[in-house]
Write a protein that holds these residues in place. Structure first.
Motif, PDB file in Angstrom:
ATOM      1  N   GLU A  88      65.576  22.400  35.570  1.00 11.21           N
ATOM      2  CA  GLU A  88      65.961  23.009  34.296  1.00 11.21           C
ATOM      3  C   GLU A  88      64.751  23.532  33.518  1.00 11.21           C
ATOM      4  O   GLU A  88      63.678  22.935  33.565  1.00 11.21           O
ATOM      5  CB  GLU A  88      66.673  21.951  33.453  1.00 11.21           C
ATOM      6  CG  GLU A  88      67.760  22.539  32.585  1.00 11.21           C
ATOM      7  CD  GLU A  88      68.578  21.418  31.964  1.00 11.21           C
ATOM      8  OE1 GLU A  88      68.129  20.911  30.930  1.00 11.21           O
ATOM      9  OE2 GLU A  88      69.645  21.060  32.525  1.00 11.21           O
ATOM     10  N   VAL A  89      64.957  24.642  32.800  1.00 12.94           N
ATOM     11  CA  VAL A  89      63.873  25.203  32.002  1.00 12.94           C
ATOM     12  C   VAL A  89      63.753  24.430  30.694  1.00 12.94           C
ATOM     13  O   VAL A  89      64.731  24.244  29.975  1.00 12.94           O
ATOM     14  CB  VAL A  89      64.150  26.699  31.685  1.00 12.94           C
ATOM     15  CG1 VAL A  89      63.077  27.252  30.744  1.00 12.94           C
ATOM     16  CG2 VAL A  89      64.218  27.514  32.968  1.00 12.94           C
ATOM     17  N   GLU A  90      62.518  23.968  30.435  1.00  9.01           N
ATOM     18  CA  GLU A  90      62.282  23.240  29.183  1.00  9.01           C
ATOM     19  C   GLU A  90      61.758  24.204  28.118  1.00  9.01           C
ATOM     20  O   GLU A  90      61.994  24.037  26.926  1.00  9.01           O
ATOM     21  CB  GLU A  90      61.232  22.154  29.471  1.00  9.01           C
ATOM     22  CG  GLU A  90      60.889  21.311  28.301  1.00  9.01           C
ATOM     23  CD  GLU A  90      61.367  19.885  28.477  1.00  9.01           C
ATOM     24  OE1 GLU A  90      62.541  19.702  28.827  1.00  9.01           O
ATOM     25  OE2 GLU A  90      60.537  18.988  28.286  1.00  9.01           O
ATOM     26  N   GLY A  91      61.083  25.243  28.593  1.00 10.44           N
ATOM     27  CA  GLY A  91      60.549  26.254  27.682  1.00 10.44           C
ATOM     28  C   GLY A  91      59.770  27.280  28.471  1.00 10.44           C
ATOM     29  O   GLY A  91      59.419  27.036  29.622  1.00 10.44           O
ATOM     30  N   ALA A  92      59.548  28.445  27.863  1.00 11.37           N
ATOM     31  CA  ALA A  92      58.773  29.486  28.550  1.00 11.37           C
ATOM     32  C   ALA A  92      58.093  30.368  27.523  1.00 11.37           C
ATOM     33  O   ALA A  92      58.557  30.466  26.386  1.00 11.37           O
ATOM     34  CB  ALA A  92      59.701  30.338  29.422  1.00 11.37           C
ATOM     35  N   ASN A  93      56.997  31.009  27.916  1.00 12.57           N
ATOM     36  CA  ASN A  93      56.377  31.971  26.992  1.00 12.57           C
ATOM     37  C   ASN A  93      57.241  33.245  26.972  1.00 12.57           C
ATOM     38  O   ASN A  93      58.223  33.354  27.719  1.00 12.57           O
ATOM     39  CB  ASN A  93      54.914  32.252  27.385  1.00 12.57           C
ATOM     40  CG  ASN A  93      54.797  32.905  28.766  1.00 12.57           C
ATOM     41  OD1 ASN A  93      55.775  32.960  29.506  1.00 12.57           O
ATOM     42  ND2 ASN A  93      53.631  33.380  29.096  1.00 12.57           N
ATOM     43  N   LYS A  94      56.861  34.223  26.145  1.00 12.44           N
ATOM     44  CA  LYS A  94      57.680  35.440  25.969  1.00 12.44           C
ATOM     45  C   LYS A  94      57.965  36.160  27.295  1.00 12.44           C
ATOM     46  O   LYS A  94      59.123  36.447  27.600  1.00 12.44           O
ATOM     47  CB  LYS A  94      56.999  36.408  24.982  1.00 12.44           C
ATOM     48  CG  LYS A  94      57.193  36.021  23.529  1.00 12.44           C
ATOM     49  CD  LYS A  94      58.139  37.019  22.827  1.00 12.44           C
ATOM     50  CE  LYS A  94      58.704  36.435  21.541  1.00 12.44           C
ATOM     51  NZ  LYS A  94      57.656  36.112  20.534  1.00 12.44           N
ATOM     52  N   PRO A  95      56.903  36.445  28.104  1.00 14.94           N
ATOM     53  CA  PRO A  95      57.184  37.122  29.376  1.00 14.94           C
ATOM     54  C   PRO A  95      58.179  36.333  30.240  1.00 14.94           C
ATOM     55  O   PRO A  95      58.989  36.923  30.958  1.00 14.94           O
ATOM     56  CB  PRO A  95      55.811  37.197  30.051  1.00 14.94           C
ATOM     57  CG  PRO A  95      54.833  37.142  28.934  1.00 14.94           C
ATOM     58  CD  PRO A  95      55.451  36.254  27.903  1.00 14.94           C
ATOM     59  N   GLY A  96      58.148  35.003  30.154  1.00 15.32           N
ATOM     60  CA  GLY A  96      59.080  34.165  30.904  1.00 15.32           C
ATOM     61  C   GLY A  96      60.500  34.361  30.393  1.00 15.32           C
ATOM     62  O   GLY A  96      61.450  34.527  31.171  1.00 15.32           O
ATOM     63  N   GLU A  97      60.631  34.362  29.050  1.00 14.10           N
ATOM     64  CA  GLU A  97      61.966  34.543  28.461  1.00 14.10           C
ATOM     65  C   GLU A  97      62.549  35.898  28.849  1.00 14.10           C
ATOM     66  O   GLU A  97      63.737  36.028  29.121  1.00 14.10           O
ATOM     67  CB  GLU A  97      61.887  34.410  26.939  1.00 14.10           C
ATOM     68  CG  GLU A  97      61.763  32.958  26.506  1.00 14.10           C
ATOM     69  CD  GLU A  97      61.691  32.805  25.005  1.00 14.10           C
ATOM     70  OE1 GLU A  97      61.715  33.829  24.296  1.00 14.10           O
ATOM     71  OE2 GLU A  97      61.589  31.652  24.550  1.00 14.10           O
ATOM     72  N   LYS A  98      61.662  36.908  28.891  1.00 15.57           N
ATOM     73  CA  LYS A  98      62.125  38.258  29.252  1.00 15.57           C
ATOM     74  C   LYS A  98      62.728  38.285  30.652  1.00 15.57           C
ATOM     75  O   LYS A  98      63.642  39.051  30.938  1.00 15.57           O
ATOM     76  CB  LYS A  98      60.962  39.252  29.186  1.00 15.57           C
ATOM     77  CG  LYS A  98      60.795  39.852  27.813  1.00 15.57           C
ATOM     78  CD  LYS A  98      59.880  41.061  27.901  1.00 15.57           C
ATOM     79  CE  LYS A  98      59.387  41.399  26.505  1.00 15.57           C
ATOM     80  NZ  LYS A  98      58.063  41.990  26.505  1.00 15.57           N
TER      81      LYS A  98
END
Ligand code: ADP
Length: 317
Positions: free
Chosen positions: A21-31
């Motif tokens: 599961e994703v716990e968090g990501a930087n902006k490029p990751g969210e994109k």
């Protein structure tokens, strides 16, 4: 503790995972769709997905370049995936643009070489016809020289195409168990004229039946090294080819390499000062060998003494 906002300016997507599961990501990751709470399997898929998921579950290092389909983007991207289990971090680098540019460069080289091949083949055919109707020995000798020059041009174009493909990392390795003796004999057959014209004795020592490698890579490395050994050997000398499960070695008793030239022999188009006088060549062979070794993860070693001989060793591991 990593603050994700600090990583927003980084071009690479950085994703913190908790299991799958994703716990968090930087902006490029969210994109790319890596949003908090989402499962990796609902974000993207690729050919190697099963192995990737298993490695993440078993917390093993994972690193790969592949084409992946991202569900939220509805598009396929060429990415490098790197999973670091220690920190539960996933790095995803979108290399699609670089890849497209590389493919365009290769398309260009392929198109140019294709265009060059047509007039080249026509010239070769005409020389062949002229040789057939000509009786004058002097003219036949000149035609022979023209023919050899055209052959060399053809080789250079082919070599440039291979080199471009490897340098742009567009060559995909196909690992298989290849019969070593068969490849050695094929290479020796291809170089038979050269070997016989200089009366070189080739000793072959092979102590493995098969090697797991890429056939094209193995064949090209061996052919280039043996071709050079023959080219830079004195007539009537010995060339030794030895292949074990660990390494491949090609040894000659030829002109050797001058100390000051050793660092340059792998450069594109570089030719040694004495080599230039001794035999024709393009200066591309060793550059191809070096790039192929880098691509497949082999280590290349050169032992050479000026006027004594050279040994090129390729370590498989
Ligand atoms: P080419 O043989 O067409 O010149 P290569 O890239 O295969 O190009 O080799 C680059 C240079 O390395 C050669 O010009 C020569 O100076 C040197 N070289 C390579 N192999 C040998 C060898 N077996 N013995 C002596 N010199 C060699």
């Amino acid at each position: 503790m990593i603050e994700l906002e600090d990583l927003d300016h980084i071009r690479e997507a950085i994703v913190i995972l908790k299991g799958l599961e994703v716990e968090g990501a930087n902006k490029p990751g969210e994109k790319l769709g890596f949003k908090k709470g989402k499962n990796l399997m609902s974000i993207f898929t690729c050919k190697e997905m099963d192995r990737f998921i298993r490695d993440v579950q078993e917390r093993k290092n994972f690193s790969l370049e592949t084409n992946a389909y991202f569900f939220e983007l509805h598009s396929k991207r060429f990415v490098s995936l790197r999973y670091l289990p220690k920190k539960s971090l996933l790095f995803v680098n979108d290399l699609t643009e670089e890849r497209t540019l590389s493919e365009a460069k290769l398309d260009f080289v392929t198109a140019v070489s294709h265009e060059l091949f047509t007039p080249l083949s026509a010239s070769k055919a005409n020389v062949f016809l002229l040789k057939d109707i000509e009786n004058d020995p002097e003219k036949l000798e000149i035609l022979g020289k023209v023919e050899r020059s055209l052959d060399r041009m053809e080789t250079i174009i082919r070599q440039l195409k291979v080199l471009t493909m490897i340098q742009l990392r567009l060559y995909e390795l196909k690992m298989e168990h290849i019969p070593v003796e068969e490849v050695v004999h094929m290479v020796l057959e291809e170089l038979r004229e050269k070997i016989e014209s200089k009366k070189i004795k080739v000793n072959v020592f092979v102590d493995v039946e098969t090697i797991e490698t890429d056939r094209f890579v193995f064949h090209t490395i061996l052919k280039n090294l043996v071709s050079n050994a023959v080219k830079y050997s004195y007539p009537d000398s010995v060339v030794e080819i030895s292949i074990t499960g660990e390494r491949l070695s090609v040894k000659d008793q030829g002109i050797g390499i001058k100390e000051e030239e050793k660092s340059r022999i792998f450069e594109r188009f570089y030719r040694g000062s004495e080599a230039l006088k001794m035999a024709p060549g393009s200066g591309l062979g060793l550059s191809i060998v070096k790039h192929l070794c880098d691509t497949i993860g082999y280590r290349l070693e050169v032992n050479s003494q000026w006027l004594v001989g050279s040994e090129f060793i390729v370590h498989f591991k």
